[in-house]
Design a protein around this motif. Structure first.
Motif: not given
Length: 121
Positions: A81-109
């Motif tokens: 979890s620490e690694l995944l958060v580290y990789l994703m913490e600056d992901c969106c930079q004001g553009r949620p569409e960048v990370c939305s596929p990952l958020a959707e995948a996490a919500s299905r898991a």
């Protein structure tokens, strides 16, 4: 998480049999898998598996415990979890569409829909 810890964890996963071992342990859940079963499942010799598990353990991605004569290995979900958060913490930079596929995948898991001690599983 510091940069070097992330590099160590990513390096540990950057090899086919270590990545296979880690994925098997993630699927197995917190109860883990005996070393012999890992070796048989992935067709890895015991001495090679031991080296791979040591690298994953030193990187903070795998834990072990003794159960009688067996050593049981499990994924370190906190380290993952620490690694995944580290990789994703600056992901969106004001553009949620960048990370939305990952958020959707996490919500299905199924594993991501419950928490234990505040850490997503």
């Amino acid at each position: 998480m510091e940069l070097m810890a992330a590099v160590t964890r990513l390096s540990a996963l950057a090899q086919d049999s270590r990545l296979s071992v880690f994925r098997l342990l993630v699927r197995a859940g917190r109860e883990g898998v005996p070393a012999g079963e890992i070796a048989r499942s992935l067709d890895i010799t015991p001495n090679t598996l031991s080296a791979q598990l040591t690298i994953l353990s030193n990187a903070g991605l795998v834990r072990s415990r003794r159960d009688g004569r067996s050593i049981i290995y499990s994924a370190d979900y906190g380290g993952m979890s620490e690694l995944l958060v580290y990789l994703m913490e600056d992901c969106c930079q004001g553009r949620p569409e960048v990370c939305s596929p990952l958020a959707e995948a996490a919500s299905r898991a199924a594993c991501c829909n419950t928490t234990e001690e505040g850490i997503h599983q």
